[in-house]
Design a protein around this motif. Structure first.
Motif, short mmCIF file in Angstrom:
data_model
loop_
_atom_site.label_atom_id
_atom_site.label_comp_id
_atom_site.label_asym_id
_atom_site.label_seq_id
_atom_site.Cartn_x
_atom_site.Cartn_y
_atom_site.Cartn_z
N CYS A 17 -72.23 96.07 23.35
CA CYS A 17 -72.79 95.89 24.69
C CYS A 17 -71.77 95.15 25.56
O CYS A 17 -70.87 94.48 25.04
CB CYS A 17 -74.12 95.13 24.67
N LEU B 125 -71.34 92.23 28.46
CA LEU B 125 -71.99 91.08 29.08
C LEU B 125 -71.12 90.58 30.22
O LEU B 125 -70.02 90.08 30.01
CB LEU B 125 -72.19 89.96 28.05
N TYR C 277 -77.27 85.48 25.09
CA TYR C 277 -77.42 85.95 23.72
C TYR C 277 -78.86 85.78 23.24
O TYR C 277 -79.44 86.69 22.64
CB TYR C 277 -76.46 85.16 22.82
N LEU D 244 -79.19 89.60 21.80
CA LEU D 244 -78.00 90.40 21.61
C LEU D 244 -77.54 90.48 20.16
O LEU D 244 -76.55 91.16 19.86
CB LEU D 244 -76.86 89.86 22.49
N ILE E 139 -70.18 92.17 21.03
CA ILE E 139 -70.47 91.77 22.40
C ILE E 139 -69.14 91.61 23.12
O ILE E 139 -68.25 90.91 22.64
CB ILE E 139 -71.25 90.44 22.45
N LYS F 266 -67.60 90.25 26.46
CA LYS F 266 -67.81 89.46 27.68
C LYS F 266 -66.72 89.81 28.68
O LYS F 266 -65.54 89.79 28.36
CB LYS F 266 -67.76 87.96 27.35
N SER G 252 -71.20 89.84 16.99
CA SER G 252 -72.36 89.07 17.45
C SER G 252 -72.76 87.98 16.47
O SER G 252 -73.31 86.95 16.88
CB SER G 252 -73.55 89.99 17.71
#
Length: 223
Positions: free
Chosen positions: A25, A27, A118, A123, A129, A131, A179
Motif C-alpha cells: 500500500c 501511505l 498504521y 495496515l 508499506i 511512505k 509492515s
C-alpha cells in the motif's frame, strides 16, 4: 448437487478475492497547517491554501494513475473533505499538537503519523508499506512497486556522500518497509533534541543540519 458444488466454488473464489493478504500500500504523509514553533515557518492562511493545493494535486494523480491501495494521514487536523465518499482513497487526520507539544524536529513527528495511520487503517494486513511525502508524485509508481525486491526489509530512496570525513545525506521522499517492522517507528517517535540521542549524532555528520527520517533509520539499524 452439481449446482451446489459450483456455488460453493464461486463462494470460495469470492472469499479469497476479498480476504487474500495484499502485498503493498501507499501511505502519503501530509501536514496542511504548519505549526511555526515546530516547522520554523509562518502559519497563515495563504501558506495553508498553497500546501493544500499541492497535496490535492498529488493525491489526484495517484488516484488517476495508480491502482495500489492509497492511504493519507494528515498531522495538522485537516481531513480532506474534498474526497468524502471517494472509495479510492482512505484518509485519517489528527492534530499533532494534541499529542505532544515539545518536538523540535520532524522525524519523530513523522514517525508518530506513520504509527497512527498504521493502527487506524490496520495496515498490518499489507506485506509492504511505502511512505511517500505527500507533496511528491512518483510517475509509474505501480511499476516500481511491482518490480521491487519482495525479500527486502526496507526500501530506501536515499544517497549519502562522504566529504572530508563528513557524511551528507540526500533527503528522500520515499521510504518503504515490511509492515511487521513497524516497531522501528516506535523507537524513532521517542527521539528528542538531546545531545545523547540520535538527533545529535545525525547532526554531527550533516553539515547543512537537515534532519530527515532516513538517517535515523540508518543509524538505528547499524547500531
Amino acid at each position: 448437487m452439481k449446482y451446489i458444488v459450483v456455488l460453493l466454488l464461486i463462494l470460495i473464489i469470492l472469499y479469497n478475492c476479498c480476504y487474500t493478504r495484499q502485498l503493498t500500500c501507499i501511505l502519503l504523509t501530509t501536514c496542511v497547517y504548519l505549526n511555526k514553533d515546530i516547522h520554523n515557518m509562518k502559519r497563515d492562511k495563504n501558506d495553508a491554501e498553497y500546501r493544500k493545493k499541492q497535496y490535492i494535486d498529488v493525491i489526484n494523480l495517484y488516484i488517476k494513475h495508480s491502482k495500489t491501495p492509497l492511504y493519507v494521514v494528515d498531522s495538522s487536523g485537516y481531513s480532506f473533505p474534498e474526497y468524502k465518499g471517494n472509495n479510492k482513497i482512505n484518509i485519517f487526520s489528527y492534530d499533532l499538537n494534541s499529542v505532544y507539544n515539545g518536538y523540535t524536529n520532524k522525524s519523530p513527528m513523522e514517525a508518530i503519523s506513520i504509527l497512527k495511520a498504521y493502527n487506524y487503517f490496520k495496515l498490518n494486513r499489507f506485506d509492504n508499506i511505502v511512505k511517500i511525502t505527500g507533496k511528491y508524485y512518483i510517475p509509474n509508481i505501480d511499476r516500481y512497486l511491482n518490480n521491487m525486491d519482495k525479500n527486502a526489509y526496507y526500501y530506501v530512496q536515499s544517497v549519502y556522500q562522504e566529504n572530508n570525513n563528513k557524511y551528507t545525506y540526500q533527503s528522500t521522499e520515499i521510504f518503504g518497509f515490511k509492515s511487521n517492522l513497524i516497531w522501528l517507528f516506535y523507537k524513532i517517535s521517542l527521539l528528542y533534541d538531546d545531545d545523547s540521542t540520535i538527533q545529535y549524532k545525525v547532526r554531527s555528520y550533516n553539515k547543512d543540519k537537515t534532519i530527515t527520517i532516513e538517517p535515523y533509520i540508518a543509524i538505528v539499524l547499524n547500531s
